[in-house]
Write a protein that holds these residues in place. Sequence first.
Motif, PDB file in Angstrom:
ATOM      1  N   ALA A 127      -1.317   9.054  -0.533  1.00  0.00           N
ATOM      2  CA  ALA A 127      -1.697   9.497   0.664  1.00  0.00           C
ATOM      3  C   ALA A 127      -2.119   8.534   1.625  1.00  0.00           C
ATOM      4  N   TRP A 128      -1.638   7.341   1.413  1.00  0.00           N
ATOM      5  CA  TRP A 128      -1.948   6.323   2.325  1.00  0.00           C
ATOM      6  C   TRP A 128      -1.148   6.272   3.633  1.00  0.00           C
ATOM      7  N   ASP A 129      -1.611   6.430   4.853  1.00  0.00           N
ATOM      8  CA  ASP A 129      -1.024   6.622   5.963  1.00  0.00           C
ATOM      9  C   ASP A 129      -0.847   5.464   6.851  1.00  0.00           C
ATOM     10  N   GLY A 130      -1.453   4.311   6.505  1.00  0.00           N
ATOM     11  CA  GLY A 130      -1.298   3.208   7.239  1.00  0.00           C
ATOM     12  C   GLY A 130      -0.227   2.256   7.291  1.00  0.00           C
ATOM     13  N   ARG A 162       2.201  -0.580   5.649  1.00  0.00           N
ATOM     14  CA  ARG A 162       2.568  -0.724   4.179  1.00  0.00           C
ATOM     15  C   ARG A 162       1.918  -1.986   3.705  1.00  0.00           C
ATOM     16  N   TYR A 180       0.917  -1.401   0.006  1.00  0.00           N
ATOM     17  CA  TYR A 180      -0.078  -0.041  -0.163  1.00  0.00           C
ATOM     18  C   TYR A 180       0.995   1.071  -0.170  1.00  0.00           C
ATOM     19  N   SER A 181       2.130   1.135  -0.287  1.00  0.00           N
ATOM     20  CA  SER A 181       2.998   2.326  -0.044  1.00  0.00           C
ATOM     21  C   SER A 181       2.683   3.518  -1.108  1.00  0.00           C
ATOM     22  N   THR A 182       2.149   3.355  -2.140  1.00  0.00           N
ATOM     23  CA  THR A 182       1.963   4.359  -3.311  1.00  0.00           C
ATOM     24  C   THR A 182       0.227   4.414  -3.169  1.00  0.00           C
ATOM     25  N   TYR A 183      -0.400   3.742  -2.470  1.00  0.00           N
ATOM     26  CA  TYR A 183      -2.038   3.901  -2.439  1.00  0.00           C
ATOM     27  C   TYR A 183      -2.526   5.197  -2.380  1.00  0.00           C
ATOM     28  N   ARG A 184      -3.493   5.580  -3.214  1.00  0.00           N
ATOM     29  CA  ARG A 184      -4.143   6.938  -3.198  1.00  0.00           C
ATOM     30  C   ARG A 184      -3.111   7.798  -3.324  1.00  0.00           C
ATOM     31  N   ASP A 185      -2.314   7.688  -4.431  1.00  0.00           N
ATOM     32  CA  ASP A 185      -1.138   8.441  -4.747  1.00  0.00           C
ATOM     33  C   ASP A 185      -0.335   9.041  -3.577  1.00  0.00           C
ATOM     34  N   ASP A 192       6.572  -2.593   9.035  1.00  0.00           N
ATOM     35  CA  ASP A 192       6.863  -2.450   7.379  1.00  0.00           C
ATOM     36  C   ASP A 192       8.200  -2.918   6.990  1.00  0.00           C
TER      37      ASP A 192
END
Length: 198
Positions: free
Chosen positions: A72-75, A77, A65-70, A102
């Motif tokens: 904007a992911w803060d959870g 990885r 999820y490191s580049t999820y939603r450009d 992570d």
Amino acid sequence: MTTKLETLEAALRNALGDHISDLTVALGEVTVVVKASSYLSAMRTLRDHADLRFDELIDLCGVDYSTYRDGAWDGLRFAVVSHLLSTSHNWRVRVRTFAPDDDLPVVASMTEVWPTANWYEREAFDFFGILFEGHNDLRRILTDYGFIGHPFRKDFPVTGYVEMRYDPQQKRVIYQPVTIDPREITPRVIREENYGMK
């Protein structure tokens, strides 16, 4: 009258209780997020509880999820996502758990709950570097034994680190640094008026 999804949601909430971090129903699908610490016991409950009976593991995969939603992911990885099927109830559910670290993503193995998880977990290990605690044969399955890195991680270069070729002088396959040069792609400019208008 309750729908099938509402019945499934109620059964999941009743059976899993505090194991659930989040439960969403969207687009006709139910997604349950469980904590990594209770992942194994939650999956056993999903399989064994009389109201659920998810007896088949359809799929298990890793997610970065490191580049999820450009970005904007803060959870966390890395996640492991499983799709389960209950043949007796004709229900499907998606279960997601996030690896708490992570730098060294580790979650419990599902091979003792569903033996079919074996190769799925090996694939998630090979491509994402997710370790499955309790898996008795965790090794690469699709990349070469000498492969360095995990190709489905978002920070892995598209060209890779090494390439292999046959060397006729040595009469064997050799590995060497990647020789692909970055190139600038120039957009095609069409100067004809009425091009493609026929």
